[in-house]
Design an enzyme around this catalytic site. Structure first.
Site, PDB file in Angstrom:
ATOM      1  CG  ASP A  78      -2.144  -0.896   1.010  1.00  0.00           C
ATOM      2  OD1 ASP A  78      -2.369  -1.330  -0.134  1.00  0.00           O
ATOM      3  OD2 ASP A  78      -2.857  -1.166   2.004  1.00  0.00           O
ATOM      4  N   GLY A  79       2.023   1.219   0.638  1.00  0.00           N
ATOM      5  CA  GLY A  79       2.900   2.394   0.644  1.00  0.00           C
ATOM      6  C   GLY A  79       3.345   2.775  -0.759  1.00  0.00           C
ATOM      7  CG  ASN A 152      -5.076   5.480   2.702  1.00  0.00           C
ATOM      8  OD1 ASN A 152      -6.006   5.191   1.957  1.00  0.00           O
ATOM      9  ND2 ASN A 152      -4.098   4.640   2.995  1.00  0.00           N
ATOM     10  CG  ASP A 182      -1.484   9.747  22.373  1.00  0.00           C
ATOM     11  OD1 ASP A 182      -1.190  10.585  23.247  1.00  0.00           O
ATOM     12  OD2 ASP A 182      -1.417   8.512  22.563  1.00  0.00           O
ATOM     13  CB  SER A 198      -4.590   1.369  13.446  1.00  0.00           C
ATOM     14  OG  SER A 198      -4.197   0.491  12.417  1.00  0.00           O
TER      15      SER A 198
END
Length: 311
Positions: A78-79, A152, A182, A198
């Site tokens: 995917d990168g 994304n 965060d 995630s």
């Protein structure tokens, strides 16, 4: 760079650090050029793949390497596909991914499907679907400091591990909440299965037009994933008195530091990214296959067959 319009041409991008990628790249070059297509490579990648001197290879010589190409064929995970989206963003050239990574959610073909993929390219047995993107801007005191896009997500993150980031989030020009967190992920439906997933955000089917905002480890009473209209404008403001620096990442590739007082705005992108589809498999099947989801015991098809028989 050749500009003849009658010649079929594809741009090939690969992860040059993988021996498997080099093997697949050579196989694609040999097969596609053998069928009369031109294969273009970026010079640095051609050299790294050992194809710099191949007579059938056309080297990009500046400008947009995807211009006048029929497809961008990507070999990697995917990168690498996200890098292809960056390359082809202005031209709108469709992207076909051959997965050599782990999940490879953006890829359409797997390593074992290379022969079938070559046939589909040669015979033009593919379709392209538009995927919603986001345009992202960073400003401070009214001055635009940085602009980019993402397929994304755009993620606002703390730069120092020991400190929380203090932000105020906004939807459509109205403040929603203040979070000590965060970070904050602003994602597209395509990115809902990436960082957003995630961070605990929802999975959104690609056919749904929406924008997502998901807090990361927020210390707040109201800190839930949000799904808003595609016409909405999301904003994250880094609280000025904070001493915790922030950083913005877009698709995990493009980044900029966020000073206190920075304002990040996210809206639907002007240009979509086009992803190639070789199969008409439902998105549900893709989820099951990519994540290895357990579906044993499902009786839906059997129930339908019995119902058809009774009718």
């Amino acid at each position: 760079m050749s500009t003849d319009t009658d010649q079929r041409r594809v741009l090939l991008l690969a992860h040059p650090g993988r021996a498997q990628a080099r093997d697949v790249a050579c196989q694609l070059v040999d097969a596609l050029t053998g069928h009369g297509l031109r294969v273009r490579l970026i010079p640095e990648e051609a050299s790294a793949l050992g194809l710099g001197d191949a007579p059938a290879v056309e080297l990009a010589d500046g400008g947009d390497p995807s211009a006048d190409c029929e497809l961008v064929v990507v070999i990697g995970g995917d990168g690498t596909i996200l890098r292809a989206a960056e390359v082809a963003h202005d031209s709108g050239t469709p992207i076909l991914g051959v997965n050599l990574g782990h999940v490879g959610f953006l890829a359409e073909a797997e390593y074992d499907d290379v022969t079938e993929t070559i046939d589909a390219i040669v015979e033009r047995r593919y379709t392209a679907e538009d995927r919603l993107t986001i345009d992202v801007s960073v400003s401070r005191e009214g001055e635009v400091l940085w602009q980019t896009f993402a397929l994304n997500e755009a993620s606002v993150e703390k730069a120092a591990r020991e400190r929380m980031l203090e932000v105020v989030v906004e939807v459509d020009g109205r403040p929603l909440s203040r979070w000590g967190c965060d970070g904050v992920v602003c994602a597209t439906p395509t990115g809902s299965t990436a960082y957003n997933f995630s961070a605990g955000g929802p999975v959104v089917w690609p056919g749904v037009e929406a924008l997502l905002m998901v807090p990361i480890s927020a210390h707040a009473l109201f800190a839930r994933p949000l799904v808003v209209a595609p016409t909405s404008v999301l904003a994250v403001e880094v609280i000025a008195p904070t001493h915790a620096p922030g950083v913005l990442w877009c698709d995990g590739r493009r980044t900029v530091d966020l000073p206190p007082g920075a304002r990040i705005e996210v809206r639907r992108g002007v240009r979509p990214v086009r992803l190639v589809r070789l199969h008409e498999a439902p998105f549900t099947d893709r989820l099951v296959a990519k994540f290895g989801l357990p579906v044993e015991g499902w009786r839906g098809a059997g129930e339908r067959r019995r119902g058809d028989h009774r009718a």
